[in-house]
Design a protein around this motif. Sequence first.
Motif, PDB file in Angstrom:
ATOM      1  N   SER A 179       0.479 133.202 -21.818  1.00  0.00           N
ATOM      2  CA  SER A 179       1.696 132.773 -22.506  1.00  0.00           C
ATOM      3  C   SER A 179       2.727 132.227 -21.522  1.00  0.00           C
ATOM      4  O   SER A 179       3.410 131.228 -21.803  1.00  0.00           O
ATOM      5  N   LEU A 180       2.828 132.862 -20.345  1.00  0.00           N
ATOM      6  CA  LEU A 180       3.771 132.366 -19.346  1.00  0.00           C
ATOM      7  C   LEU A 180       3.333 131.019 -18.783  1.00  0.00           C
ATOM      8  O   LEU A 180       4.159 130.132 -18.551  1.00  0.00           O
ATOM      9  N   LEU A 181       2.013 130.858 -18.574  1.00  0.00           N
ATOM     10  CA  LEU A 181       1.521 129.552 -18.133  1.00  0.00           C
ATOM     11  C   LEU A 181       1.767 128.482 -19.191  1.00  0.00           C
ATOM     12  O   LEU A 181       2.050 127.319 -18.866  1.00  0.00           O
ATOM     13  N   ALA A 182       1.669 128.870 -20.455  1.00  0.00           N
ATOM     14  CA  ALA A 182       1.964 127.922 -21.536  1.00  0.00           C
ATOM     15  C   ALA A 182       3.424 127.469 -21.465  1.00  0.00           C
ATOM     16  O   ALA A 182       3.734 126.283 -21.639  1.00  0.00           O
ATOM     17  N   LEU A 183       4.325 128.414 -21.185  1.00  0.00           N
ATOM     18  CA  LEU A 183       5.742 128.059 -21.073  1.00  0.00           C
ATOM     19  C   LEU A 183       5.997 127.150 -19.876  1.00  0.00           C
ATOM     20  O   LEU A 183       6.804 126.215 -19.955  1.00  0.00           O
ATOM     21  N   ILE A 184       5.305 127.429 -18.765  1.00  0.00           N
ATOM     22  CA  ILE A 184       5.474 126.569 -17.588  1.00  0.00           C
ATOM     23  C   ILE A 184       5.013 125.145 -17.899  1.00  0.00           C
ATOM     24  O   ILE A 184       5.700 124.163 -17.577  1.00  0.00           O
ATOM     25  N   ALA A 185       3.847 125.031 -18.520  1.00  0.00           N
ATOM     26  CA  ALA A 185       3.342 123.703 -18.873  1.00  0.00           C
ATOM     27  C   ALA A 185       4.292 122.990 -19.847  1.00  0.00           C
ATOM     28  O   ALA A 185       4.521 121.784 -19.737  1.00  0.00           O
ATOM     29  N   TYR A 186       4.849 123.754 -20.778  1.00  0.00           N
ATOM     30  CA  TYR A 186       5.772 123.160 -21.757  1.00  0.00           C
ATOM     31  C   TYR A 186       7.030 122.661 -21.063  1.00  0.00           C
ATOM     32  O   TYR A 186       7.524 121.561 -21.362  1.00  0.00           O
ATOM     33  N   GLU A 187       7.573 123.462 -20.132  1.00  0.00           N
ATOM     34  CA  GLU A 187       8.780 123.048 -19.417  1.00  0.00           C
ATOM     35  C   GLU A 187       8.518 121.810 -18.564  1.00  0.00           C
ATOM     36  O   GLU A 187       9.396 120.968 -18.390  1.00  0.00           O
ATOM     37  N   ARG A 188       7.317 121.715 -18.039  1.00  0.00           N
ATOM     38  CA  ARG A 188       6.971 120.561 -17.215  1.00  0.00           C
ATOM     39  C   ARG A 188       6.520 119.364 -18.049  1.00  0.00           C
ATOM     40  O   ARG A 188       6.157 118.325 -17.505  1.00  0.00           O
ATOM     41  N   LYS A 189       6.475 119.549 -19.360  1.00  0.00           N
ATOM     42  CA  LYS A 189       6.041 118.511 -20.296  1.00  0.00           C
ATOM     43  C   LYS A 189       4.587 118.107 -20.056  1.00  0.00           C
ATOM     44  O   LYS A 189       4.207 116.947 -20.233  1.00  0.00           O
ATOM     45  N   ASP A 190       3.798 119.091 -19.607  1.00  0.00           N
ATOM     46  CA  ASP A 190       2.356 118.890 -19.475  1.00  0.00           C
ATOM     47  C   ASP A 190       1.747 119.261 -20.822  1.00  0.00           C
ATOM     48  O   ASP A 190       1.227 120.349 -21.025  1.00  0.00           O
ATOM     49  N   TRP A 191       1.830 118.300 -21.775  1.00  0.00           N
ATOM     50  CA  TRP A 191       1.489 118.607 -23.168  1.00  0.00           C
ATOM     51  C   TRP A 191       0.043 119.051 -23.364  1.00  0.00           C
ATOM     52  O   TRP A 191      -0.192 120.037 -24.084  1.00  0.00           O
ATOM     53  N   PRO A 192      -0.956 118.403 -22.753  1.00  0.00           N
ATOM     54  CA  PRO A 192      -2.331 118.871 -22.973  1.00  0.00           C
ATOM     55  C   PRO A 192      -2.545 120.322 -22.503  1.00  0.00           C
ATOM     56  O   PRO A 192      -3.174 121.110 -23.192  1.00  0.00           O
ATOM     57  N   GLN A 193      -2.004 120.643 -21.322  1.00  0.00           N
ATOM     58  CA  GLN A 193      -2.171 121.991 -20.803  1.00  0.00           C
ATOM     59  C   GLN A 193      -1.424 123.007 -21.669  1.00  0.00           C
ATOM     60  O   GLN A 193      -1.934 124.095 -21.967  1.00  0.00           O
ATOM     61  N   ALA A 194      -0.218 122.659 -22.084  1.00  0.00           N
ATOM     62  CA  ALA A 194       0.570 123.564 -22.925  1.00  0.00           C
ATOM     63  C   ALA A 194      -0.117 123.788 -24.269  1.00  0.00           C
ATOM     64  O   ALA A 194      -0.176 124.919 -24.772  1.00  0.00           O
TER      65      ALA A 194
ATOM     66  N   GLY B 229      14.418 129.131 -13.260  1.00  0.00           N
ATOM     67  CA  GLY B 229      14.288 127.791 -13.818  1.00  0.00           C
ATOM     68  C   GLY B 229      14.071 126.645 -12.855  1.00  0.00           C
ATOM     69  O   GLY B 229      13.838 125.523 -13.300  1.00  0.00           O
ATOM     70  N   SER B 230      14.103 126.867 -11.533  1.00  0.00           N
ATOM     71  CA  SER B 230      13.919 125.751 -10.613  1.00  0.00           C
ATOM     72  C   SER B 230      12.445 125.372 -10.541  1.00  0.00           C
ATOM     73  O   SER B 230      11.559 126.178 -10.824  1.00  0.00           O
ATOM     74  N   GLU B 231      12.186 124.139 -10.129  1.00  0.00           N
ATOM     75  CA  GLU B 231      10.803 123.656 -10.024  1.00  0.00           C
ATOM     76  C   GLU B 231      10.033 124.460  -8.982  1.00  0.00           C
ATOM     77  O   GLU B 231       8.846 124.776  -9.168  1.00  0.00           O
ATOM     78  N   GLU B 232      10.701 124.797  -7.887  1.00  0.00           N
ATOM     79  CA  GLU B 232      10.046 125.593  -6.841  1.00  0.00           C
ATOM     80  C   GLU B 232       9.615 126.959  -7.382  1.00  0.00           C
ATOM     81  O   GLU B 232       8.493 127.421  -7.113  1.00  0.00           O
ATOM     82  N   ASN B 233      10.501 127.585  -8.162  1.00  0.00           N
ATOM     83  CA  ASN B 233      10.160 128.901  -8.715  1.00  0.00           C
ATOM     84  C   ASN B 233       9.058 128.812  -9.766  1.00  0.00           C
ATOM     85  O   ASN B 233       8.223 129.710  -9.881  1.00  0.00           O
ATOM     86  N   MET B 234       9.069 127.739 -10.546  1.00  0.00           N
ATOM     87  CA  MET B 234       8.000 127.577 -11.542  1.00  0.00           C
ATOM     88  C   MET B 234       6.643 127.394 -10.861  1.00  0.00           C
ATOM     89  O   MET B 234       5.627 127.925 -11.322  1.00  0.00           O
ATOM     90  N   THR B 235       6.629 126.656  -9.761  1.00  0.00           N
ATOM     91  CA  THR B 235       5.380 126.474  -9.017  1.00  0.00           C
ATOM     92  C   THR B 235       4.896 127.806  -8.452  1.00  0.00           C
ATOM     93  O   THR B 235       3.696 128.131  -8.498  1.00  0.00           O
ATOM     94  N   ARG B 236       5.838 128.571  -7.927  1.00  0.00           N
ATOM     95  CA  ARG B 236       5.471 129.885  -7.382  1.00  0.00           C
ATOM     96  C   ARG B 236       4.964 130.810  -8.489  1.00  0.00           C
ATOM     97  O   ARG B 236       3.984 131.542  -8.310  1.00  0.00           O
TER      98      ARG B 236
END
Length: 416
Positions: free
Chosen positions: A243-258, A216-223
């Motif tokens: 699907s995993l990239l969708a979850l990453i975008a959602y967690e980062r609140k990158d709504w267009p990408q998600a 769940g850390s930002e560093e791990n999500m980037t990796r």
Amino acid sequence: MILMWACFALLILIALAFIMVPFLKKERVQTITHNANAELISIYEQRLVELQNDLDNQRIDAQSHNESVIELKRRLLNELSPEKSLNSKGNNRIFALTGAAFLLALTGVFYTFTGSQQQIAAWYDAMDNLADYGERAVMQKGEPLTQNELQAFALALRTKLSESGDDEVAWMLLGRVAMSLNEFDMAQQSFDKALRINPDNMQVLISYSQVLLLEGSEENMTRAAGMLSKVLKVEPTNLDAISLLALIAYERKDWPQAKAAFEVLLASMDESDTRYSMIAQRISDIEQQMQNEGSVMPVSANSAINVTVSLADELLDKQPQQGTLFIFAKAAQGSPMPLAVVKLNEYSFPLTVQLTDANAMVDGLNLSSAKDIVITARISIDESVMPSSGELEGHSEALQRENVSDYQLQINTLIP
């Protein structure tokens, strides 16, 4: 295993030696004959007579006489020795056997209550069932593995790896089992080992990304995002990675990408899929969130293309009932992953849509990233972006993206 039991037996033998040897050892006693003692006694008696004569003749007084007698007795006692040797062991053998029996009994009782015989038995059982665990875990044959069986499977895999050296598949399986056991450190170490052997193992990259997302850390999500992008460059339609990239975008609140990623997933599913309604609801939530935050889909003027789609007259009666229209662009060379996608469930021809970088499915793979593109329009009968027999399609020739701002596209082909 043989070495362990050999050491165990050696320790038992050493302990038995400490107990039995003192009892079995013979005493060494000096043997003195009867005649030797008799001679000493005769000399003693002779000296007593001489002392008495000296006392009677008044050559010594009574006190000196008494002291001399005492000295003779002391000297005689010091010089006398036992008259026979102790050659018999007596009951020493019985004592030795009793001590050995007690040691063995105490060792057995102690090992029963504090030893690792149950763990060793479980280890042997895990090794015997390694193939069965693998079939049930990987090939989904039989009942799913229980928590205890997962632990046994991990033990057997670690043993296999310690004996046979590096094995890419074994490390990958150990990582997945560790994930199921919530042993995330073990999972990361196992996946690291597998990637050192084969850095391009797509299954390991996806599984590793899942572990990093669970942390769940930002560093791990980037990796994790970097690993998934690597997967999609090789396998653009890998739904697990999307699907995993969708979850990453959602967690980062990158709504267009998600939203774009979830729409790709939704397009690949049938409505009967249990996940369909959940993903549709997630898309609806994202759209609501974008409205609340006033999010605007970014549009690059240089990459936006207005596509006008029409349907050939001879195909008007071939349209599927409740079809789904996909309009997308992809690179003319290289990855088949769409650079921009628009999906419409309700439409009528002719119609115009705009393809922009905001319609990208994966970060970094958009219209601006390609030099030459191909634009395609397809009427799907199963809401899947993959082509199927009976669907209608039309596509352009290779176009230079920078020179195209508007394009007329006709759907004129029935997929056999």
